[in-house]
Scaffold this motif. Sequence first.
Motif, mmCIF file in Angstrom:
data_model
loop_
_atom_site.group_PDB
_atom_site.id
_atom_site.type_symbol
_atom_site.label_atom_id
_atom_site.label_comp_id
_atom_site.label_asym_id
_atom_site.label_seq_id
_atom_site.Cartn_x
_atom_site.Cartn_y
_atom_site.Cartn_z
ATOM 1 N N PRO A 1 -2.141 -4.325 5.141
ATOM 2 C CA PRO A 1 -1.110 -4.851 5.790
ATOM 3 C C PRO A 1 0.019 -3.782 6.287
ATOM 4 N N VAL A 2 0.189 -2.848 5.467
ATOM 5 C CA VAL A 2 1.598 -2.061 5.746
ATOM 6 C C VAL A 2 1.099 -0.627 5.532
ATOM 7 N N PRO A 3 1.848 0.323 5.912
ATOM 8 C CA PRO A 3 1.506 1.909 5.701
ATOM 9 C C PRO A 3 1.572 2.103 4.141
ATOM 10 N N VAL A 4 0.604 2.933 3.899
ATOM 11 C CA VAL A 4 0.367 3.046 2.553
ATOM 12 C C VAL A 4 0.183 4.736 2.524
ATOM 13 N N HIS A 5 1.037 5.242 1.693
ATOM 14 C CA HIS A 5 1.186 6.758 1.407
ATOM 15 C C HIS A 5 0.425 7.046 -0.060
ATOM 16 N N ALA B 1 9.264 5.624 2.290
ATOM 17 C CA ALA B 1 7.985 5.948 1.684
ATOM 18 C C ALA B 1 7.765 7.374 1.597
ATOM 19 N N GLU B 2 8.073 7.886 2.912
ATOM 20 C CA GLU B 2 7.780 9.550 2.815
ATOM 21 C C GLU B 2 8.543 10.366 1.728
ATOM 22 N N THR B 3 9.902 9.811 1.661
ATOM 23 C CA THR B 3 10.558 10.623 0.559
ATOM 24 C C THR B 3 10.236 10.317 -0.755
ATOM 25 N N ALA B 4 9.819 9.005 -0.965
ATOM 26 C CA ALA B 4 9.443 8.451 -2.258
ATOM 27 C C ALA B 4 8.105 9.330 -2.556
ATOM 28 N N ALA B 5 7.268 9.363 -1.554
ATOM 29 C CA ALA B 5 5.928 10.095 -2.037
ATOM 30 C C ALA B 5 6.246 11.650 -2.041
ATOM 31 N N SER C 1 1.256 5.101 -3.351
ATOM 32 C CA SER C 1 0.086 4.859 -4.214
ATOM 33 C C SER C 1 -0.083 6.250 -4.939
ATOM 34 N N VAL C 2 0.159 6.201 -6.241
ATOM 35 C CA VAL C 2 0.160 7.617 -6.936
ATOM 36 C C VAL C 2 -0.874 7.532 -7.930
ATOM 37 N N HIS C 3 -1.745 8.472 -7.775
ATOM 38 C CA HIS C 3 -3.118 8.454 -8.724
ATOM 39 C C HIS C 3 -3.435 9.664 -9.489
ATOM 40 N N LEU C 4 -4.306 9.472 -10.355
ATOM 41 C CA LEU C 4 -4.703 11.041 -10.893
ATOM 42 C C LEU C 4 -5.554 11.692 -10.030
ATOM 43 N N SER C 5 -6.142 12.881 -10.452
ATOM 44 C CA SER C 5 -6.749 13.975 -9.845
ATOM 45 C C SER C 5 -8.053 13.519 -9.175
#
Length: 281
Positions: free
Chosen positions: A108-112, A140-144, A86-90
């Motif tokens: 229900p699932v891990p969220v980075h 997920a770790e790599t995508a984050a 989950s990628v968001h603004l500052s």
Amino acid sequence: MGSAVAVVTDSTAYLPPGLAERHGLTVVPMQISLGGAMRDEGDISGEEAVRALRDRRPVTTSRPSPGRFLQAYESAAEAGATAVVSVHLSPAMSGTLAAARLAAADAPVPVHVVDSGTIGMGLGLAALSAAAAAMAGADAETAADVAERRAGMSRSLLYVDTLEHLRRGGRIGAAGALLGSALMVKPLLDIAGGRIIPLEKVRTAARALARLEEIAVEEAGARRVDLGVQHLAAAHRADALAARLRERIPHVEDVYVGEVGPVIGAHVGPGMLGVVIAPHL
């Protein structure tokens, strides 16, 4: 095969129409009010926001609720995702990241949750990179990590006709040093450390736009880059700038041109022109 990773962002990514959908990105809308009840950002056009600003009607913005993020995470899990990025603004500009983190605790699932440190297409291109990595099988770790690195390498430059809207919205940060008589100049702004900061003061719009172009060309250099050209009620300026940058930058690949939505528009005002220089990893 790697796990199924979903990517979520917020509507201040301001990607061109259809681009998020093609990359499987879920976009959670920010909230905005033009003198009335809060509505989703996507339900208000940039033209409506421009009219409200020019009429000096109250324009207020708000983060999505944690519940909206939780719905997005639950939908991703129901569709087969085993993790979410989950990628968001500052967080220096909005409480959106905090809302995403609250929702992540109940997902229900891990969220980075990733702080892009920026806003607009700087955020959008980072989220697109994460989505591309996930579609290629990254965990997920790599995508984050991809999102964080792309955002960290990118630079966002802004021209605004006046600092008045940023001052009124309380988003001007260190650029407050440019207030007072400087409200009459044409400021160039940068985003650094998650905040809007002053870059240069220029006396005329023509000189400011020429300088914006020069800085973008210098920043890109000989690197492979994607560009985002953003505007509010300045489509002709944006198209012309994008065309010139495509000619002048030797290794430019994708160039995205688009109008920012009313959430950013409320703070930058009509006439804003921005450039995002996003080097390839």
